[in-house]
Design an enzyme around this catalytic site. Structure first.
Site, mmCIF file in Angstrom:
data_model
loop_
_atom_site.group_PDB
_atom_site.id
_atom_site.type_symbol
_atom_site.label_atom_id
_atom_site.label_comp_id
_atom_site.label_asym_id
_atom_site.label_seq_id
_atom_site.Cartn_x
_atom_site.Cartn_y
_atom_site.Cartn_z
ATOM 1 N N CYS A 107 19.419 -1.553 25.686
ATOM 2 C CA CYS A 107 18.921 -2.878 26.081
ATOM 3 C C CYS A 107 20.033 -3.931 26.079
ATOM 4 O O CYS A 107 19.869 -5.008 26.660
ATOM 5 C CB CYS A 107 17.794 -3.317 25.157
ATOM 6 S SG CYS A 107 16.447 -2.139 25.106
ATOM 7 N N HIS A 167 16.848 -10.872 25.738
ATOM 8 C CA HIS A 167 16.261 -9.586 26.127
ATOM 9 C C HIS A 167 14.747 -9.678 25.950
ATOM 10 O O HIS A 167 14.252 -10.171 24.937
ATOM 11 C CB HIS A 167 16.854 -8.485 25.246
ATOM 12 C CG HIS A 167 16.133 -7.180 25.372
ATOM 13 N ND1 HIS A 167 15.761 -6.652 26.583
ATOM 14 C CD2 HIS A 167 15.703 -6.289 24.432
ATOM 15 C CE1 HIS A 167 15.140 -5.500 26.393
ATOM 16 N NE2 HIS A 167 15.087 -5.265 25.095
ATOM 17 N N ASN A 227 9.070 -4.422 28.922
ATOM 18 C CA ASN A 227 10.450 -4.339 28.417
ATOM 19 C C ASN A 227 11.227 -3.368 29.303
ATOM 20 O O ASN A 227 11.005 -2.167 29.257
ATOM 21 C CB ASN A 227 10.410 -3.858 26.963
ATOM 22 C CG ASN A 227 11.795 -3.667 26.348
ATOM 23 O OD1 ASN A 227 12.790 -3.564 27.056
ATOM 24 N ND2 ASN A 227 11.846 -3.603 25.029
HETATM 25 O O1 UT7 Z 1 14.048 -3.171 23.582
HETATM 26 C C1 UT7 Z 1 14.709 -2.611 22.492
HETATM 27 C C2 UT7 Z 1 14.351 -3.286 21.238
HETATM 28 N N1 UT7 Z 1 12.979 -3.118 20.947
HETATM 29 C C3 UT7 Z 1 12.306 -4.032 20.319
HETATM 30 O O2 UT7 Z 1 12.851 -5.060 20.025
HETATM 31 C C4 UT7 Z 1 10.870 -3.753 19.946
HETATM 32 C C5 UT7 Z 1 10.608 -4.283 18.567
HETATM 33 N N2 UT7 Z 1 9.317 -3.949 18.008
HETATM 34 C C6 UT7 Z 1 8.146 -4.452 18.478
HETATM 35 O O3 UT7 Z 1 8.110 -5.113 19.505
HETATM 36 C C7 UT7 Z 1 6.916 -4.266 17.614
HETATM 37 O O4 UT7 Z 1 7.298 -3.599 16.430
HETATM 38 C C8 UT7 Z 1 5.747 -3.483 18.294
HETATM 39 C C9 UT7 Z 1 5.136 -4.351 19.388
HETATM 40 C C10 UT7 Z 1 6.264 -2.181 18.856
HETATM 41 C C11 UT7 Z 1 4.656 -3.208 17.259
HETATM 42 O O5 UT7 Z 1 4.220 -4.409 16.658
HETATM 43 P P1 UT7 Z 1 4.188 -4.529 15.071
HETATM 44 O O6 UT7 Z 1 3.670 -5.868 14.793
HETATM 45 O O7 UT7 Z 1 5.539 -4.199 14.533
HETATM 46 O O8 UT7 Z 1 3.109 -3.436 14.688
HETATM 47 P P2 UT7 Z 1 3.177 -2.266 13.600
HETATM 48 O O9 UT7 Z 1 3.957 -1.118 14.134
HETATM 49 O O10 UT7 Z 1 3.600 -2.845 12.273
HETATM 50 O O11 UT7 Z 1 1.661 -1.849 13.484
HETATM 51 C C12 UT7 Z 1 0.655 -2.759 13.036
HETATM 52 C C13 UT7 Z 1 -0.701 -2.090 13.092
HETATM 53 C C14 UT7 Z 1 -0.745 -0.744 12.387
HETATM 54 O O12 UT7 Z 1 -2.038 -0.636 11.805
HETATM 55 P P3 UT7 Z 1 -2.275 -0.961 10.247
HETATM 56 O O13 UT7 Z 1 -1.375 -0.030 9.507
HETATM 57 O O14 UT7 Z 1 -1.916 -2.404 10.075
HETATM 58 O O15 UT7 Z 1 -3.743 -0.689 10.079
HETATM 59 C C15 UT7 Z 1 -0.607 0.252 13.510
HETATM 60 O O16 UT7 Z 1 -1.210 1.489 13.209
HETATM 61 O O17 UT7 Z 1 -1.057 -1.838 14.461
HETATM 62 C C16 UT7 Z 1 -1.345 -0.418 14.626
HETATM 63 N N3 UT7 Z 1 -0.832 -0.019 15.940
HETATM 64 C C17 UT7 Z 1 -1.543 -0.131 17.069
HETATM 65 N N4 UT7 Z 1 -2.783 -0.574 17.307
HETATM 66 C C18 UT7 Z 1 -3.215 -0.594 18.585
HETATM 67 C C19 UT7 Z 1 0.394 0.466 16.247
HETATM 68 N N5 UT7 Z 1 0.486 0.674 17.560
HETATM 69 C C20 UT7 Z 1 -0.693 0.311 18.094
HETATM 70 C C21 UT7 Z 1 -1.193 0.271 19.413
HETATM 71 N N6 UT7 Z 1 -2.452 -0.195 19.607
HETATM 72 N N7 UT7 Z 1 -0.445 0.651 20.461
#
Ligand code: UT7
Length: 337
Positions: A122, A262, A293
């Site tokens: 990225c 980005h 993205n």
């Molecule tokens: O481009 C290269 C660089 N990349 C980035 O910069 C991406 C950086 N990361 C992100 O954008 C975020 O981490 C995500 C959008 C991928 C995820 O958001 P998050 O706020 O970090 O979510 P998380 O992984 O901490 O998950 C939160 C909750 C979890 O449930 P509990 O444990 O709180 O009950 C996950 O199981 O959301 C759940 N979850 C989902 N729910 C619905 C994880 N993925 C999903 C999903 N749909 N797709």
């Protein structure tokens, strides 16, 4: 002792034109949620993404690169024969060799321009802009095409909850050439290889295709991401890198017109803007809502949208900041052509 001639280029370098290619297939959240047991609401809340574009089979990395480049060249008023080097930033040209840049340079009609691909995920586009600016100033090229292009849909597992809704396809390109005043500020770049595993292709190609003595798994080496640690790293560490890029360019947030980070996640964009204390009047790129993205393509695509919609005007001062797998990052201040 024999001395060899040195080389000297233009006093300064600038971006002279911007082009974009957005694939034709628009994929709303409703089309990805079933496979990952998610919802439109969750995706919008956590990432800001409403829809993304995925390339059709004929919208190849080469096709998208050429289309974006033609627009950038036209807007810059530069003929393909004037291009001395083509740099393609991508991680989704799925042939290890030759570089897709060579085919792009040929199809565009350059005169045997130097052409190579760079792999900085990225962060690739901002790496390319920095290389191009140094080439123009160092005398190794008059005009350089820098392309950020991805077909991430090829290496995304549509059943992976952590990535299926994020990654998307597209291409953006800029022409970098000589200028009387600095149009591309000093780069601030680096890598944090301790976090090498946070975003990566899961399998080695040899495990996938096999070796003469062992069969492969036959599955595409998909991208996997530990999203939350990347999210935290990007939200905090990258604002500092952005500030360093402003310092190196000798300006402050009060001199900025545009912030074009980005397009990884709308919440990261907001966190960086808050952390850098960007004044209200600084316009912030939010292409991710419509485009997802697109890794190396995201910054030129976002800048292109701002120019198209009148949010970015010629002469505006923009902070670019890119980050991703590696973890690699690069930031610089540029002026809009
Ligand atoms: O481009 C290269 C660089 N990349 C980035 O910069 C991406 C950086 N990361 C992100 O954008 C975020 O981490 C995500 C959008 C991928 C995820 O958001 P998050 O706020 O970090 O979510 P998380 O992984 O901490 O998950 C939160 C909750 C979890 O449930 P509990 O444990 O709180 O009950 C996950 O199981 O959301 C759940 N979850 C989902 N729910 C619905 C994880 N993925 C999903 C999903 N749909 N797709």
């Amino acid at each position: 002792m024999t001395s060899i001639a040195g080389s000297a280029g233009a006093p300064h370098a600038s971006i002279l034109g911007v082009g974009a290619y957005r694939p034709s297939r628009v994929i709303p959240n409703s089309e990805v949620v079933d496979a990952i047991e998610s919802s439109d609401e969750w995706i919008q809340q956590r990432s800001g993404i409403k829809q993304r574009r995925w390339a059709a089979p004929d919208e190849t990395v080469q096709l998208m690169s050429v289309a974006a480049s033609r627009e950038a060249l036209e807007r810059a008023g530069i003929q393909p024969e004037q291009v001395d080097c083509v740099i393609v930033a991508t991680v989704t040209h799925l042939l290890q060799t030759p570089a897709v840049a060579t085919a792009v340079a040929h199809e565009l009609g350059t005169q045997n321009a130097a052409a190579f691909d760079i792999s900085a995920a990225c962060a690739g586009f901002c790496h390319g802009v920095s290389l191009a600016a140094d080439m123009v100033k160092g005398g190794s090229a008059g005009h350089v095409l820098v392309i950020g292009v991805e077909r991430l849909s090829d290496i995304t597992d549509l059943y992976d909850r952590g990535t299926a809704f994020i990654f998307a396809d597209g291409a953006g390109a800029v022409v970098v050439g000589p200028s009387e005043t600095p149009g591309i500020g000093p780069v601030v770049w680096g890598s944090d290889g301790e976090q090498f595993d946070l975003i990566r292709q899961k399998e080695d190609w040899r495990d996938v295709v096999g070796t003469p003595t062992a069969p492969g798994s036959g599955v595409m080496p998909h991208l996997v991401m530990q999203g939350n640690p990347v999210f935290r790293w990007a939200s905090f560490a990258m604002a500092k890198v952005g500030q360093q890029a402003l310092d190196r360019a000798g300006i402050s947030v009060d001199d900025l017109d545009l912030f074009v980070p980005h397009q990884a996640n709308m919440r990261i964009i907001d966190a960086m803007a808050r952390s850098m204390k960007l004044p209200e009047r600084v316009k912030i790129a939010r292409d991710i809502a419509e485009q997802g993205n697109t890794s190396a393509a995201s910054i030129p695509l976002a800048l292109h949208r701002m120019m198209e919609e009148g949010d970015a005007r010629s002469g505006d001062v923009a902070l670019l900041i890119a980050f991703g797998a590696g973890l690699a990052y690069a930031a610089q201040v540029v002026t809009v052509p």
